[in-house]
Design a protein around this motif. Structure first.
Motif, short mmCIF file in Angstrom:
data_model
loop_
_atom_site.label_atom_id
_atom_site.label_comp_id
_atom_site.label_asym_id
_atom_site.label_seq_id
_atom_site.Cartn_x
_atom_site.Cartn_y
_atom_site.Cartn_z
N PHE A 146 0.80 -1.22 0.00
CA PHE A 146 0.00 0.00 0.00
C PHE A 146 0.84 1.27 0.00
O PHE A 146 0.29 2.36 -0.08
N VAL A 147 2.13 1.14 0.11
CA VAL A 147 3.02 2.31 0.08
C VAL A 147 3.83 2.34 -1.20
O VAL A 147 4.79 3.11 -1.32
N GLN A 148 3.46 1.52 -2.17
CA GLN A 148 4.15 1.51 -3.46
C GLN A 148 3.46 2.50 -4.40
O GLN A 148 2.32 2.30 -4.80
N SER A 149 4.16 3.55 -4.72
CA SER A 149 3.55 4.65 -5.48
C SER A 149 3.03 4.20 -6.83
O SER A 149 2.04 4.74 -7.33
N GLU A 150 3.66 3.19 -7.44
CA GLU A 150 3.22 2.75 -8.77
C GLU A 150 1.88 2.04 -8.74
O GLU A 150 1.27 1.80 -9.79
N LEU A 151 1.39 1.71 -7.55
CA LEU A 151 0.09 1.05 -7.43
C LEU A 151 -1.02 2.02 -7.01
O LEU A 151 -2.12 1.59 -6.67
N ALA A 152 -0.75 3.30 -7.04
CA ALA A 152 -1.72 4.29 -6.56
C ALA A 152 -2.99 4.31 -7.41
O ALA A 152 -4.03 4.78 -6.94
N SER A 153 -2.94 3.81 -8.63
CA SER A 153 -4.14 3.78 -9.48
C SER A 153 -4.98 2.52 -9.26
O SER A 153 -6.04 2.38 -9.86
#
Length: 372
Positions: A160-167
């Motif tokens: 949940f802190v991986q920016s590439e998964l923000a979408s």
């Protein structure tokens, strides 16, 4: 039998009152649960990723799809035509309407700068950590076990802190479900209901969590709270109806149909999704799988209303994944990943109490005959 003091918890576990026969049954069921988790060794998983940035479109196809939709809206397009074009271009199924995500997250992301969205994401993660710290603060007798529980919470938040998964919709909805669980207290449920509604508007499968909370409120006689949860489900139903109509306006009869969601991959698939969605991904599956089972057991051991609600949520999504999940929908596990591993902190007291209660409390009397 003399009661034994708790190991980590401030109060005895749920199993501390069992009779010997019930405790033995509990130990047998625990052993069966741990064995069942090893079914994950034979369960299918997602296709391997190359970890090569040049192949990101293949490794993270769904994430790229959502990013494409956001970019289309930023370019002046409306959500449904843009989503239809992106799905069609990626050869995704477009029927039935549930193949389209609700527009909530994409519209918000298109409106706000990417940096602002990341700040909101990390703020939400911090809010989940703080809310669970407050709820767990009185559960343990010493700071060390609470520190372990918080470390386990962090282990459930690694994705949940991986920016590439923000979408990814499950990232936001899973955090909101975890936050809603933590902030809900007896007599204080409005915030939890509101957060649950937001979670549903981002990812439809959060409705399962809201339904569980409504059932618990009704069963406990909390009429106002039950009405609150039920009302959000009513609002959600209206939104889904409008969403289905909007999708029907952009879908063609020649568009591909989903293969369905009756994957029937079983309990082992749920266990594997939990490994992939948490820090357990760093451990071999033969070790991670029993830890998933032990975490479920731990939630059943903590004698609190919050634990029952959390356990019911975990079990409900486990059933959802076991019956309807497919190998390419393993990310559904993100809906419950944040809270799962915390259960390991409750497991030591539960195991100890089961073992202690399983022992026969009757004293054996030995008669010795003395011949004079």
């Amino acid at each position: 039998m003399k009661d034994t003091a708790p190991l980590w918890l401030t109060a005895p576990s749920r199993f501390a009152v069992l009779k010997p026969q019930g405790a033995r049954l509990g130990l047998a069921l625990l052993a069966l649960l741990l064995l069942a988790t090893l079914l994950a060794l034979a369960s299918p998983g997602p296709p391997p990723t190359s970890h090569d940035p040049a192949h990101r479109a293949d490794d993270q196809a769904d994430v790229v799809l959502y990013e494409t939709i956001v970019q289309g809206i930023r370019g002046g397009g409306s959500y449904y035509p843009v989503a239809a074009q992106a799905l069609r271009g990626g050869d995704y199924p477009m029927r039935p309407f549930v193949t389209f995500r609700l527009p909530t997250l994409a519209v918000v992301q298109a409106t706000l700068p990417p940096t602002t969205m990341l700040i909101l994401l990390y703020a939400l993660v911090a809010g989940v950590v703080f809310a669970w710290y407050r709820r767990l603060r009185g559960a343990f007798i010493r700071p060390a076990p609470q520190g372990i529980a918080m470390a386990l919470l962090a282990g459930g938040l690694v994705a949940f802190v991986q920016s590439e998964l923000a979408s990814f919709h499950e990232i936001w909805a899973g955090l909101l479900v975890a936050l809603s669980l933590a902030v809900r207290r007896d007599g204080k449920w409005v915030e939890a209901v509101a957060i649950g509604l937001i979670a549903m508007l981002i990812r439809e499968t959060a409705a399962l969590y809201v339904a569980i909370m409504a059932v618990f409120a009704f069963a406990e006689g909390n009429r106002k709270e039950a009405i609150g949860w039920a009302a959000t489900l009513g609002v959600f139903a209206i939104v889904i109806a409008a969403h289905a109509h909007a999708v029907s306006l952009v879908v063609r009869e020649t568009d591909p149909v989903s293969p369905g969601w009756a994957g029937l991959l079983g309990f082992g698939f749920f266990v594997k999704t939990m490994q992939l969605s948490t820090a357990l991904a760093m451990a071999p599956l033969w070790l991670a799988a029993p830890l998933v089972g032990l975490a479920l057991f731990g939630w059943s051991a903590w004698n609190s209303a919050l634990a029952l609600r959390t356990l019911a949520t975990l079990v409900a999504y486990a059933v959802l994944l076991a019956l309807f999940g497919r190998a390419d929908t393993f990310y559904w596990g993100l809906m419950i990943a944040p809270t799962l591993l915390i259960g390991l902190a409750f497991a030591p007291d539960g195991v100890r109490d089961l073992i202690a209660r399983a022992q026969d409390p009757r004293r054996k009397i030995t008669v010795t005959r003395v011949v004079r």
